[in-house]
Motif scaffolding. Structure first.
Motif, mmCIF file in Angstrom:
data_model
loop_
_atom_site.group_PDB
_atom_site.id
_atom_site.type_symbol
_atom_site.label_atom_id
_atom_site.label_comp_id
_atom_site.label_asym_id
_atom_site.label_seq_id
_atom_site.Cartn_x
_atom_site.Cartn_y
_atom_site.Cartn_z
ATOM 1 N N LEU A 20 0.746 -1.117 0.024
ATOM 2 C CA LEU A 20 -0.120 -0.052 -0.014
ATOM 3 C C LEU A 20 0.863 1.244 0.057
ATOM 4 N N ILE A 21 1.950 1.114 0.775
ATOM 5 C CA ILE A 21 2.787 2.642 1.068
ATOM 6 C C ILE A 21 3.527 2.567 -0.390
ATOM 7 N N ASN A 22 4.151 1.499 -0.897
ATOM 8 C CA ASN A 22 5.015 1.734 -1.731
ATOM 9 C C ASN A 22 4.318 2.136 -3.122
ATOM 10 N N SER A 23 3.001 1.766 -3.309
ATOM 11 C CA SER A 23 2.148 2.076 -4.481
ATOM 12 C C SER A 23 1.410 2.972 -4.194
ATOM 13 N N ALA A 24 1.501 3.740 -3.241
ATOM 14 C CA ALA A 24 0.665 4.897 -2.867
ATOM 15 C C ALA A 24 0.425 5.978 -4.130
ATOM 16 N N ILE A 25 -0.685 6.508 -4.437
ATOM 17 C CA ILE A 25 -0.796 7.434 -5.551
ATOM 18 C C ILE A 25 -0.586 9.056 -5.112
ATOM 19 N N THR A 26 0.293 9.846 -5.521
ATOM 20 C CA THR A 26 0.372 11.175 -5.157
ATOM 21 C C THR A 26 -0.537 12.014 -5.828
ATOM 22 N N VAL A 27 -1.405 12.515 -5.209
ATOM 23 C CA VAL A 27 -2.382 13.616 -5.840
ATOM 24 C C VAL A 27 -2.351 14.921 -5.490
ATOM 25 N N GLU A 28 -2.389 15.909 -6.250
ATOM 26 C CA GLU A 28 -2.527 17.362 -5.785
ATOM 27 C C GLU A 28 -3.682 17.621 -4.934
ATOM 28 N N ASP A 29 -3.755 18.533 -3.902
ATOM 29 C CA ASP A 29 -4.939 18.801 -3.077
ATOM 30 C C ASP A 29 -5.415 20.126 -3.998
ATOM 31 N N VAL A 89 1.137 25.170 0.682
ATOM 32 C CA VAL A 89 0.664 26.182 1.413
ATOM 33 C C VAL A 89 -0.155 27.302 0.598
ATOM 34 N N ILE A 90 -1.012 27.840 1.158
ATOM 35 C CA ILE A 90 -2.212 28.628 0.656
ATOM 36 C C ILE A 90 -1.926 30.078 1.270
ATOM 37 N N LYS A 91 -1.780 31.037 0.544
ATOM 38 C CA LYS A 91 -1.907 32.326 1.024
ATOM 39 C C LYS A 91 -3.147 33.120 0.452
ATOM 40 N N VAL A 92 -3.718 33.875 1.279
ATOM 41 C CA VAL A 92 -4.994 34.765 0.580
ATOM 42 C C VAL A 92 -4.522 36.196 0.609
ATOM 43 N N ASP A 93 -4.621 36.838 -0.649
ATOM 44 C CA ASP A 93 -4.507 38.289 -0.854
ATOM 45 C C ASP A 93 -5.541 38.812 -0.291
ATOM 46 N N SER A 94 -5.588 39.375 0.983
ATOM 47 C CA SER A 94 -6.626 39.949 1.660
ATOM 48 C C SER A 94 -7.122 41.255 1.398
ATOM 49 N N THR A 95 -6.181 41.946 0.557
ATOM 50 C CA THR A 95 -6.515 43.413 -0.079
ATOM 51 C C THR A 95 -7.493 43.371 -1.131
ATOM 52 N N ALA A 148 0.654 24.143 10.436
ATOM 53 C CA ALA A 148 0.313 22.525 10.890
ATOM 54 C C ALA A 148 0.485 21.373 9.607
ATOM 55 N N ILE A 149 0.119 21.710 8.654
ATOM 56 C CA ILE A 149 0.204 20.934 7.132
ATOM 57 C C ILE A 149 1.550 20.868 6.726
ATOM 58 N N THR A 150 2.360 21.928 6.859
ATOM 59 C CA THR A 150 3.922 21.766 6.706
ATOM 60 C C THR A 150 4.437 20.906 7.534
ATOM 61 N N ALA A 151 4.338 21.184 8.894
ATOM 62 C CA ALA A 151 5.014 20.178 9.853
ATOM 63 C C ALA A 151 4.491 18.743 9.613
ATOM 64 N N ILE A 165 -6.276 33.647 -3.961
ATOM 65 C CA ILE A 165 -5.688 32.626 -3.503
ATOM 66 C C ILE A 165 -4.441 32.062 -4.155
ATOM 67 N N LEU A 166 -3.108 32.224 -3.485
ATOM 68 C CA LEU A 166 -1.931 31.778 -4.027
ATOM 69 C C LEU A 166 -1.457 30.631 -3.182
ATOM 70 N N THR A 167 -0.728 29.953 -4.205
ATOM 71 C CA THR A 167 -0.242 28.746 -3.496
ATOM 72 C C THR A 167 1.300 28.663 -3.762
ATOM 73 N N LYS A 168 2.003 27.812 -2.645
ATOM 74 C CA LYS A 168 3.638 27.685 -2.602
ATOM 75 C C LYS A 168 3.877 26.119 -2.005
ATOM 76 N N GLU A 169 4.832 25.801 -2.733
ATOM 77 C CA GLU A 169 5.401 24.385 -2.465
ATOM 78 C C GLU A 169 6.037 24.327 -1.067
ATOM 79 N N ILE A 170 5.734 23.113 -0.693
ATOM 80 C CA ILE A 170 6.444 23.027 0.648
ATOM 81 C C ILE A 170 7.858 22.502 0.549
ATOM 82 N N SER A 171 8.711 23.001 1.157
ATOM 83 C CA SER A 171 10.154 22.281 0.954
ATOM 84 C C SER A 171 10.323 20.970 2.089
ATOM 85 N N GLU A 172 10.927 20.202 1.541
ATOM 86 C CA GLU A 172 11.209 19.046 2.451
ATOM 87 C C GLU A 172 12.421 19.063 3.233
#
Length: 443
Positions: free
Chosen positions: A39-48, A241-247, A361-364, A436-443
């Motif tokens: 299961l773990i080795n054949s896990a499918i990675t999908v975008e959120d 990571v999701i950032k909101v352009d509040s202005t 929390a999601i990054t951690a 809504i602006l998105t940013k990759e999470i560095s590992e």
């Protein structure tokens, strides 16, 4: 061989058991390791992907209110102010006249009278532009109220869609944890029965099983198609990571929020009604043409034509007080709009802060899950190379930690998606492209 470590008072010992029950448990562990590795080795990675709010069609509503406005405007424009009145008299005694001399010309048996008048102050020509504007504003106010009511099921449907999306992701993870808990429960029960010593781990497993069963029950189960789609598949979500352009969001909020639109329309309606509240609307001035036809018994009939005007001028003028009342109501509506706007802003800022915390929390959790994946790969290699056997319980608990990390990640992403939906609902901005602006999470 099954090795389990238990702590009794201040010392540790390793307990080794052999026998049929032990062999059955070992077989269960081995089966779980094969399945989990697969299961773990054949896990499918999908975008959120962010859950978009489905747009509901207002075409029918638009056409109905357009037709209603058009009909009401047409009806108002037809209000020309022209009035036709008429009356007829039949004398019971045609010898009676208008004067004491009983003039034969003033005597008649029948009188027919018709009058055509133009009541200007009761026509569409008086403040025509403002009256038509009020018709348009009234229809827009009703339209916005109706649109607001129609949007409630759409928001509820979107919440259900988000919940189902993450339920489908979580169900396999929870089911595999539950199967692990069953095997761990068998092992701890066996240790407890053989050693007759306290084993707090068994209680932990029992509690974990209850938690997992409750979580699966809360999901309500999957239908056959969903069950088949997720069977034996673990999906690793690639979070961002999701950032909101509040202005930009708050600028659009003033235009898109239905409550604010309703209040602004109410203010415009009050302003228009204030312009229409004046002394002229209390007056009546009716120029007229009157035609009277007389029928006589002994003389020819005759016809008279007269022109004149009727007017009514109220000896009071309450329009000033009415305008002041409308002005006060306008101020109150403006304050209400300001309070609603501030409440929306405060709620939106609170949601944005929550999204920021969820990002952390999601990054951690993402970094923790990556480390666990690498750790399990290294440990698996060490377990397989071990000549003296290894602790099966410890190995299964390592897999469990990875599954729990996946469960936590799915839970965090679920809450964040629902938070974004709450933000859309609060501001009225269903389209968040560029906000809504998105940013990759560095590992």
């Amino acid at each position: 061989m099954l090795h389990a470590q238990t702590t009794v008072q201040d010392y540790s010992k390793t307990i080794k058991y052999q026998g049929l029950g032990n062999d059955s448990i070992l077989a269960a562990f081995s089966e779980r390791f094969v399945i989990l590795d697969s299961l773990i080795n054949s896990a499918i990675t999908v975008e959120d992907e962010l859950a978009g709010v489905p747009s509901f069609s207002t075409h029918r509503l638009d056409s109905l209110y357009d037709a209603k406005k058009s009909q009401e405007s047409r009806a108002f424009k037809r209000k020309s102010g022209l009035e036709l009145t008429g009356q007829a008299y039949q004398r019971l005694d045609n010898t009676l006249g208008f004067d004491e001399d009983n003039d034969q010309y003033s005597s008649y048996s029948t009188k027919i009278q018709a009058e055509l008048g133009w009541n200007f102050f009761n026509s569409s020509f008086l403040q025509r532009k403002s009256e038509l504007k009020l018709i348009g504003l009234t229809n827009r106010h009703e339209y916005l109220q109706q649109q607001k009511e129609l949007s409630f099921p759409v928001w509820d449907e979107t919440v259900d869609r988000i919940e189902r999306k993450y339920d489908r992701l979580a169900v396999v993870v929870l089911q595999e944890q539950l199967r692990n808990a069953e095997v761990l429960g068998m092992a701890y029960q066996f240790v407890l029965e053989q050693d007759r010593t306290g084993n707090e781990k068994l209680l932990d497993v029992m509690n974990d099983r209850m938690r997992l069963e409750h979580a699966l029950a809360q999901m309500g189960g999957l239908d056959q198609a969903e069950e088949q789609a997720v069977k034996g598949i673990i999906k690793n979500i690639h979070p961002v990571v999701i950032k909101v352009d509040s202005t930009q969001l708050f600028n659009l909020m003033y235009e898109n929020n239905v409550d604010l639109q309703i209040l602004r329309t109410s203010e415009e309606m009050l302003e228009t009604r204030k312009r229409l509240t004046n002394y002229a609307h209390e007056m009546r001035l009716t120029p007229f043409v009157r035609v009277s036809h007389y029928l006589r018994s002994h003389l020819p009939s005759s016809t008279n034509v007269e022109v004149g005007a009727r007017f009514t001028l109220p000896l009071y003028d309450d329009s000033s007080a009415k305008r002041k009342a409308l002005q006060t109501q306008q101020v109150l509506t403006g304050l209400d709009r300001q309070h609603v706007s501030e409440r929306i802003l405060e709620k939106s800022r609170r949601i944005i802060r929550q999204i920021d915390r969820l990002n952390d929390a999601i990054t951690a959790e993402h970094r923790h899950r990556v480390q666990l994946y690498r750790f399990i790969a290294i440990r698996k290699d060490a377990y397989l190379k071990s000549l003296n056997g290894y602790n099966h319980i410890a190995r299964l608990e390592e897999y469990n930690e990875y599954l729990k990390s996946l469960e936590r990640m799915i839970g965090l992403l679920r809450i964040r998606s629902l938070s974004i939906l709450d933000l859309q609902k609060a501001t009225g901005c269903t389209e968040l492209t560029g906000i809504i602006l998105t940013k990759e999470i560095s590992e």
